[in-house]
Design a protein around this motif. Sequence first.
Motif, PDB file in Angstrom:
ATOM      1  N   LEU A 144      -1.274  -2.016  -4.352  1.00  0.00           N
ATOM      2  CA  LEU A 144      -2.721  -2.157  -4.162  1.00  0.00           C
ATOM      3  C   LEU A 144      -3.163  -1.942  -2.711  1.00  0.00           C
ATOM      4  CD1 LEU A 144      -3.636  -5.070  -6.603  1.00  0.00           C
ATOM      5  CD2 LEU A 144      -4.518  -2.735  -6.640  1.00  0.00           C
ATOM      6  N   PRO A 145      -2.460  -2.500  -1.698  1.00  0.00           N
ATOM      7  CA  PRO A 145      -2.899  -2.225  -0.318  1.00  0.00           C
ATOM      8  C   PRO A 145      -2.911  -0.735   0.002  1.00  0.00           C
ATOM      9  CG  PRO A 145      -1.371  -4.070  -0.358  1.00  0.00           C
ATOM     10  CD  PRO A 145      -1.363  -3.476  -1.729  1.00  0.00           C
ATOM     11  N   ALA A 146      -1.882  -0.025  -0.469  1.00  0.00           N
ATOM     12  CA  ALA A 146      -1.835   1.421  -0.196  1.00  0.00           C
ATOM     13  C   ALA A 146      -2.962   2.151  -0.909  1.00  0.00           C
ATOM     14  CB  ALA A 146      -0.482   1.990  -0.625  1.00  0.00           C
ATOM     15  N   HIS A 147      -3.225   1.787  -2.167  1.00  0.00           N
ATOM     16  CA  HIS A 147      -4.333   2.399  -2.914  1.00  0.00           C
ATOM     17  C   HIS A 147      -5.660   2.131  -2.204  1.00  0.00           C
ATOM     18  CE1 HIS A 147      -2.893   3.692  -7.070  1.00  0.00           C
ATOM     19  NE2 HIS A 147      -1.793   3.420  -6.393  1.00  0.00           N
ATOM     20  N   ALA A 148      -5.880   0.854  -1.848  1.00  0.00           N
ATOM     21  CA  ALA A 148      -7.146   0.496  -1.213  1.00  0.00           C
ATOM     22  C   ALA A 148      -7.309   1.216   0.124  1.00  0.00           C
ATOM     23  CB  ALA A 148      -7.213  -1.018  -1.016  1.00  0.00           C
ATOM     24  N   GLY A 149      -6.227   1.271   0.907  1.00  0.00           N
ATOM     25  CA  GLY A 149      -6.300   1.946   2.206  1.00  0.00           C
ATOM     26  C   GLY A 149      -6.641   3.418   2.058  1.00  0.00           C
ATOM     27  N   LEU A 150      -6.045   4.089   1.074  1.00  0.00           N
ATOM     28  CA  LEU A 150      -6.316   5.514   0.895  1.00  0.00           C
ATOM     29  C   LEU A 150      -7.744   5.750   0.412  1.00  0.00           C
ATOM     30  CD1 LEU A 150      -5.076   8.294   1.111  1.00  0.00           C
ATOM     31  CD2 LEU A 150      -4.168   8.050  -1.216  1.00  0.00           C
ATOM     32  N   LEU A 151      -8.240   4.873  -0.467  1.00  0.00           N
ATOM     33  CA  LEU A 151      -9.621   5.013  -0.941  1.00  0.00           C
ATOM     34  C   LEU A 151     -10.622   4.764   0.197  1.00  0.00           C
ATOM     35  CD1 LEU A 151      -9.349   3.257  -4.437  1.00  0.00           C
ATOM     36  CD2 LEU A 151      -9.869   5.674  -4.010  1.00  0.00           C
ATOM     37  N   VAL A 152     -10.346   3.746   1.041  1.00  0.00           N
ATOM     38  CA  VAL A 152     -11.229   3.480   2.181  1.00  0.00           C
ATOM     39  C   VAL A 152     -11.212   4.657   3.142  1.00  0.00           C
ATOM     40  CG1 VAL A 152     -11.561   2.018   4.206  1.00  0.00           C
ATOM     41  CG2 VAL A 152     -11.067   0.981   1.992  1.00  0.00           C
ATOM     42  N   ALA A 153     -10.031   5.214   3.374  1.00  0.00           N
ATOM     43  CA  ALA A 153      -9.926   6.371   4.271  1.00  0.00           C
ATOM     44  C   ALA A 153     -10.708   7.560   3.714  1.00  0.00           C
ATOM     45  CB  ALA A 153      -8.461   6.743   4.460  1.00  0.00           C
ATOM     46  N   SER A 200     -11.629   7.627   8.047  1.00  0.00           N
ATOM     47  CA  SER A 200     -10.761   7.003   9.047  1.00  0.00           C
ATOM     48  C   SER A 200      -9.347   6.884   8.502  1.00  0.00           C
ATOM     49  CB  SER A 200     -11.298   5.617   9.418  1.00  0.00           C
ATOM     50  OG  SER A 200     -10.378   4.919  10.217  1.00  0.00           O
ATOM     51  N   ALA A 201      -8.390   7.580   9.130  1.00  0.00           N
ATOM     52  CA  ALA A 201      -7.007   7.554   8.660  1.00  0.00           C
ATOM     53  C   ALA A 201      -6.334   6.221   8.944  1.00  0.00           C
ATOM     54  CB  ALA A 201      -6.215   8.677   9.321  1.00  0.00           C
ATOM     55  N   SER A 202      -6.847   5.443   9.897  1.00  0.00           N
ATOM     56  CA  SER A 202      -6.190   4.179  10.246  1.00  0.00           C
ATOM     57  C   SER A 202      -6.176   3.205   9.065  1.00  0.00           C
ATOM     58  CB  SER A 202      -6.911   3.541  11.437  1.00  0.00           C
ATOM     59  OG  SER A 202      -8.286   3.289  11.122  1.00  0.00           O
ATOM     60  N   ALA A 203      -7.236   3.222   8.236  1.00  0.00           N
ATOM     61  CA  ALA A 203      -7.263   2.334   7.065  1.00  0.00           C
ATOM     62  C   ALA A 203      -6.129   2.680   6.112  1.00  0.00           C
ATOM     63  CB  ALA A 203      -8.610   2.439   6.358  1.00  0.00           C
ATOM     64  N   ALA A 204      -5.892   3.994   5.923  1.00  0.00           N
ATOM     65  CA  ALA A 204      -4.810   4.414   5.032  1.00  0.00           C
ATOM     66  C   ALA A 204      -3.459   3.963   5.572  1.00  0.00           C
ATOM     67  CB  ALA A 204      -4.840   5.927   4.858  1.00  0.00           C
ATOM     68  N   TYR A 205      -3.226   4.171   6.893  1.00  0.00           N
ATOM     69  CA  TYR A 205      -1.933   3.799   7.462  1.00  0.00           C
ATOM     70  C   TYR A 205      -1.719   2.278   7.420  1.00  0.00           C
ATOM     71  CZ  TYR A 205      -1.563   8.612   9.066  1.00  0.00           C
ATOM     72  OH  TYR A 205      -1.491   9.972   9.118  1.00  0.00           O
ATOM     73  N   SER A 206      -2.783   1.516   7.602  1.00  0.00           N
ATOM     74  CA  SER A 206      -2.651   0.056   7.519  1.00  0.00           C
ATOM     75  C   SER A 206      -2.226  -0.370   6.100  1.00  0.00           C
ATOM     76  CB  SER A 206      -3.976  -0.615   7.898  1.00  0.00           C
ATOM     77  OG  SER A 206      -4.340  -0.312   9.222  1.00  0.00           O
ATOM     78  N   GLY A 207      -2.872   0.220   5.094  1.00  0.00           N
ATOM     79  CA  GLY A 207      -2.502  -0.097   3.718  1.00  0.00           C
ATOM     80  C   GLY A 207      -1.087   0.323   3.393  1.00  0.00           C
ATOM     81  N   PHE A 208      -0.696   1.535   3.901  1.00  0.00           N
ATOM     82  CA  PHE A 208       0.677   2.002   3.659  1.00  0.00           C
ATOM     83  C   PHE A 208       1.692   1.030   4.259  1.00  0.00           C
ATOM     84  CE2 PHE A 208      -0.968   6.662   3.767  1.00  0.00           C
ATOM     85  CZ  PHE A 208      -1.565   6.461   2.528  1.00  0.00           C
ATOM     86  N   ALA A 209       1.433   0.600   5.495  1.00  0.00           N
ATOM     87  CA  ALA A 209       2.379  -0.290   6.183  1.00  0.00           C
ATOM     88  C   ALA A 209       2.508  -1.616   5.453  1.00  0.00           C
ATOM     89  CB  ALA A 209       1.913  -0.519   7.621  1.00  0.00           C
ATOM     90  N   LEU A 210       1.385  -2.144   4.972  1.00  0.00           N
ATOM     91  CA  LEU A 210       1.423  -3.437   4.272  1.00  0.00           C
ATOM     92  C   LEU A 210       2.214  -3.340   2.976  1.00  0.00           C
ATOM     93  CD1 LEU A 210       0.467  -6.359   4.328  1.00  0.00           C
ATOM     94  CD2 LEU A 210      -1.645  -5.644   3.179  1.00  0.00           C
ATOM     95  N   THR A 211       1.998  -2.268   2.212  1.00  0.00           N
ATOM     96  CA  THR A 211       2.742  -2.084   0.962  1.00  0.00           C
ATOM     97  C   THR A 211       4.234  -1.997   1.220  1.00  0.00           C
ATOM     98  OG1 THR A 211       0.933  -1.071  -0.278  1.00  0.00           O
ATOM     99  CG2 THR A 211       3.164  -0.459  -0.921  1.00  0.00           C
ATOM    100  N   VAL A 212       4.632  -1.189   2.216  1.00  0.00           N
ATOM    101  CA  VAL A 212       6.063  -0.997   2.492  1.00  0.00           C
ATOM    102  C   VAL A 212       6.691  -2.290   2.991  1.00  0.00           C
ATOM    103  CG1 VAL A 212       7.718   0.176   3.991  1.00  0.00           C
ATOM    104  CG2 VAL A 212       5.874   1.477   2.898  1.00  0.00           C
TER     105      VAL A 212
END
Length: 669
Positions: A165-174, A179-191
């Motif tokens: 979910l964090p990765a999905h949410a980050g990519l949708l926000v991006a 803003s790519a930073s939202a996607a990377y934040s979600g990716f990092a949290l998921t991993v």
Amino acid sequence: MTIRRLCGILRVRGTTDLLLVLLLGAGFAALPIFALLPSLWGFLAATAVTYVVDEILHVRAPNFVRRLAALHLDRTMRFAVRTVMLLALASRLRAPDAVLVAALAVFSAHFAMMMCYTAVHHAIRRRRILPLVVRNLDMSDLPVPPQPPALLYRRHLRKLLHLDLPAHAGLLVAAATGSASAAYSGFALTVMVTMAAVVALLAQYRRTRRMPDRAGVFAAVNRQLAAHRPEVALYFSFASVSRDFMYQVNMWIDTLEQLDLRPVIILRERASFRYLSRTRIPVVCVPKADDLAELELSAVRVVLYPGNAGKNVHMLRVAEAKHVFIGHGDSDKLASSNRVSKVYDEIWVAGRAGRDRYQRVRHAISDSAIVEVGRPQLAPIRLHADHTPGPLPVVLYAPTWEGWSDDDCHTSLIPMGVPLIEKLLAENVRIVYKPHPLTGKRSADAAAADRAIRELLRADNERRGASEAETAIAAARPQLKEIKARLDELAGRHRGDDAAQLRESRLPDHAAAAAWQELREEWHRVFWSSHGPLRHNVVVGQLPSLYDCFNEADMLISDVSSVVADFVASLKPYVLTNAQDLPDDAFRAAYTTAGGAYLLDRDCTRLPEILASIRAPHTDPMAASRRTLKEYVLGPDHPTSMERFKAAVRALAAKAEAERNQRTTDLAA
């Protein structure tokens, strides 16, 4: 009818669940459409629908979820579809290549770690499966590590998948903000969270390596059995449907606890162990025949069998003990006088009727092998003279199930169940409907009749204005749930695996028996008082108990089954369904329990006349016949059934001991 058929195909309970299923399908169908348009907000709405409805269906319609899994549309596949559609949407919205590559890498890593977690989880489960499970034996000395925390162990796949979910949410926000930073934040949290879960479970795997081996488990259990030295064993097996058949064991627990000799209960399926009622008797569950042979049961003199099952042969080979078929009720069905019973040393029946039933199996069962011991379980049933009628006559309809085949199908549900309920409702009575636990397992027609009856009773409750009762029921539900949880705790039931059950096993607290009984009585009091004196009730599950339904009822309507024989103990009026419309004399000649029964034809034309017997008891013409039948079916009141049962156990145990001593003497000579 189309909606009902569709509900049956999809394995959902009603219109609400059907609408949820359609909404789930619409949500998944919309995902590729919104991904290709592309429509960010449409995709977000469809994703939210699929997530939320999926979770609701897991709670409301587990059978539908299992049907999806059988079609290779399990939860993992559904999450994968959402992920692929999200990547497609991001690509169509011109997301930067670096973000798309990172997203693909993160989602791939998430699934890879999920596979690793599942593999470790399975390894832990395999190590924690033991050759046997026990209750009411002190296993505190056995070094069994605790079960992993529920957060890591129970429903692990459901939790792991949602970590995307964090990765999905980050990519949708991006995609929405650029803003790519939202996607990377979600990716990092998921991993990070997924990796932390894998590391935590690996630590739990290291603890399971300290599990005792098979020899150590048997040595510890046999030490406890040797100290207990059980002399009487109740042995039960019923394959994969043990949960539905556990009443066959539970009905004998109180009787076993009152024996003069030391008892033990031996079960063969883990499912049956989980649904065992409260007892202070040592219980051992041994799934494999080879493991059963390693138990310390040298002191056992009598083995009691409540059911005929193929696995009985694994215990019957013990020549030093006497083997007794005690059954789980006196029924007029052919299965209650099975020729297979010849393999037992003795067959114990309630009264003369049971002896005569076996004698009809000519040249199979010796009369000397049949012992009349009564039915000790029937003590809680109140007599007709002690019953206080309510404002409406209470009719208990308890049909039997459709049997394993049409040859032993005695259920009235299929030919006359629905019209019977319709005519009862027209007679202004209160109905307690208690179907057999296995109703509908084999026959779709029986399942359909069961659903129709429940709907008739629900509709009539609404017509009667049962909203006040519904309010009282809702108010009582938390209290009933609390009492039930306490009952499960006293019974030793918990959700732990084999190793946890063994680790927590202790000698029973004898004071808990009184608390158990008080809580059961309190549960029944709260249940009946909250449901009120006018509302129809559908009773399923272990509570309310069958005998408590007997005590609530003014009359029983049932089929040829042991339920009728037990109800005879109350001396209340009862009705046997004659769905084949046999002549009365022929029906009474064929079925012993029909001797004190009113007979109901398939069209239920006699029903008004029969109901007059409970509205005006002094006009009840079958009362004298029921008194005569009670002694014939269940035996005399004196000596009590419990005294006769205990005497039979003592006599057979003494006989087994004498024969064992004689063999020892012969060998010495």
